[in-house]
Enzyme design. Structure first.
Site, short mmCIF file in Angstrom:
data_model
loop_
_atom_site.label_atom_id
_atom_site.label_comp_id
_atom_site.label_asym_id
_atom_site.label_seq_id
_atom_site.Cartn_x
_atom_site.Cartn_y
_atom_site.Cartn_z
CG ASP A 155 -5.23 2.48 1.07
OD1 ASP A 155 -6.16 1.65 1.07
OD2 ASP A 155 -4.07 2.21 1.43
CG HIS A 158 -3.92 -1.59 -1.28
ND1 HIS A 158 -5.04 -2.38 -1.48
CD2 HIS A 158 -4.24 -0.75 -0.26
CE1 HIS A 158 -5.98 -2.05 -0.61
NE2 HIS A 158 -5.53 -1.06 0.14
CG ASP A 167 -6.00 -2.79 3.69
OD1 ASP A 167 -4.92 -2.48 4.22
OD2 ASP A 167 -6.68 -2.01 2.99
CG HIS A 194 -9.25 -0.07 0.13
ND1 HIS A 194 -8.58 -0.17 1.34
CD2 HIS A 194 -10.57 -0.15 0.43
CE1 HIS A 194 -9.48 -0.31 2.32
NE2 HIS A 194 -10.68 -0.29 1.79
CG MET A 211 -8.58 7.07 2.51
SD MET A 211 -7.76 7.14 4.11
CE MET A 211 -6.73 5.67 4.03
CB SER A 260 -0.90 0.01 1.23
OG SER A 260 -1.48 1.29 1.39
CG MET A 264 -11.37 3.06 2.70
SD MET A 264 -9.75 3.08 3.48
CE MET A 264 -8.71 3.15 2.02
CG MET A 317 -11.48 -2.89 5.96
SD MET A 317 -10.02 -2.48 4.98
CE MET A 317 -9.04 -1.52 6.16
C1 DX5 Z 1 -6.08 1.72 5.90
C2 DX5 Z 1 -5.72 1.32 4.49
C3 DX5 Z 1 -4.57 0.39 4.39
C4 DX5 Z 1 -3.29 0.90 4.94
C5 DX5 Z 1 -2.66 -0.23 5.67
O1 DX5 Z 1 -7.37 2.19 5.93
O2 DX5 Z 1 -6.81 0.71 3.84
O3 DX5 Z 1 -4.39 -0.07 3.06
O4 DX5 Z 1 -2.38 1.38 3.99
O5 DX5 Z 1 -1.52 0.22 6.34
P1 DX5 Z 1 -0.70 -0.71 7.31
O6 DX5 Z 1 -0.25 -1.90 6.53
O7 DX5 Z 1 0.40 0.16 7.78
O8 DX5 Z 1 -1.64 -1.11 8.43
ZN ZN Z 2 -6.41 -0.24 1.88
#
Ligand code: DX5
Ligand code: ZN
Length: 228
Positions: A34, A32, A174, A65, A36, A8, A67, A136
């Site tokens: 993210d 990956h 994740d 991903h 948001m 990620s 969010m 998650m």
């Molecule tokens: C958190 C993200 C993850 C995040 C995980 O909401 O969806 O993808 O990058 O980070 P680590 O591996 O540091 O927990």
């Molecule tokens: Zn993620």
């Protein structure tokens, strides 16, 4: 289905995302990303223009991903932007099935994300519309949080359901996935592993991905299991 490693970039340097992709290109399967929106989660990261730019700067498939609120409206844009996989959250969607179908119609694989408090039971009926289930293992929103081992029963339940119903979805975990936790995820039935801080916090991100993969592959159950 074999193990897929998806570092990620949330834990990478956002001013140097192309370098972050290059740093894991030799050993990762997917990157990956993210997304948001500061509504579905209390954090704001990147959106479609950055995904489009990343798409041009790496050959790694992008695992987006989302969010975000209202994926019914926005998710298909990430498929159009060239993401290989688009995962949206069950809690945010108004019409889960229609959104999944729109993503597939736009040429991407589609994943269904479940926050820690969301039960697997409520979504069994729609799984045939999906290529991946994301369980998650932290509350979504931030990297570097503590792994929630109490999510493992959800992974076990999902893997058992998929096996019993002869369905081939990936199960992605994740959040807090690292050398100390990846084996229990694999034993529970996960086969796609997202890791942010465990990869980009390491001195050599590519080596970190390879080491995590080795742990996962060694821990995945070999008998009577759908991981082939
Ligand atoms: C958190 C993200 C993850 C995040 C995980 O909401 O969806 O993808 O990058 O980070 P680590 O591996 O540091 O927990
Ligand atoms: Zn993620």
């Amino acid at each position: 289905m074999s193990v897929q490693m998806a570092p990620s970039v949330l834990s990478a340097d956002f001013a140097r995302l192309a370098d972050a992709a290059a740093a894991v290109a030799e050993t990762a399967d997917w990157l990956h990303v993210d997304v948001m929106d500061n509504h579905f989660v209390p954090n704001l990261t990147i959106g479609r223009p950055v995904v489009e730019a990343l798409r041009k700067s790496t050959s790694l498939p992008l695992d987006c991903h989302l969010m975000i609120d209202d994926p019914d409206r926005w998710a298909v844009g990430y498929a159009e932007a060239g993401a290989a996989n688009v995962t949206f959250h069950a809690e945010a969607a108004h019409d889960v099935v229609q959104t999944a179908r729109a993503i597939r119609a736009a040429g991407a694989r589609v994943g269904l994300g479940l926050k820690p408090a969301t039960s697997f039971d409520d979504y069994q009926d729609v799984l045939r519309e999906f290529d991946m289930l994301l369980v998650m293992t932290v509350e979504p929103g931030f990297g570097g949080q503590e792994f929630m081992a109490d999510m493992m029963p959800k992974v076990v339940q999902a893997r058992r359901f998929l096996r019993d119903n002869e369905m081939q979805l990936w199960i992605q975990v994740d959040g807090g996935v690292a050398a100390e936790t990846i084996e229990e995820c694999a034993r529970a039935g996960a086969d796609v592993f997202v890791a942010g801080s465990a990869v980009y916090g390491a001195h050599d991100p590519a080596k970190a991905v390879a080491a995590l993969r080795a742990l996962a592959e060694a821990a995945i159950p070999t008998s009577g299991c759908a991981h082939d």
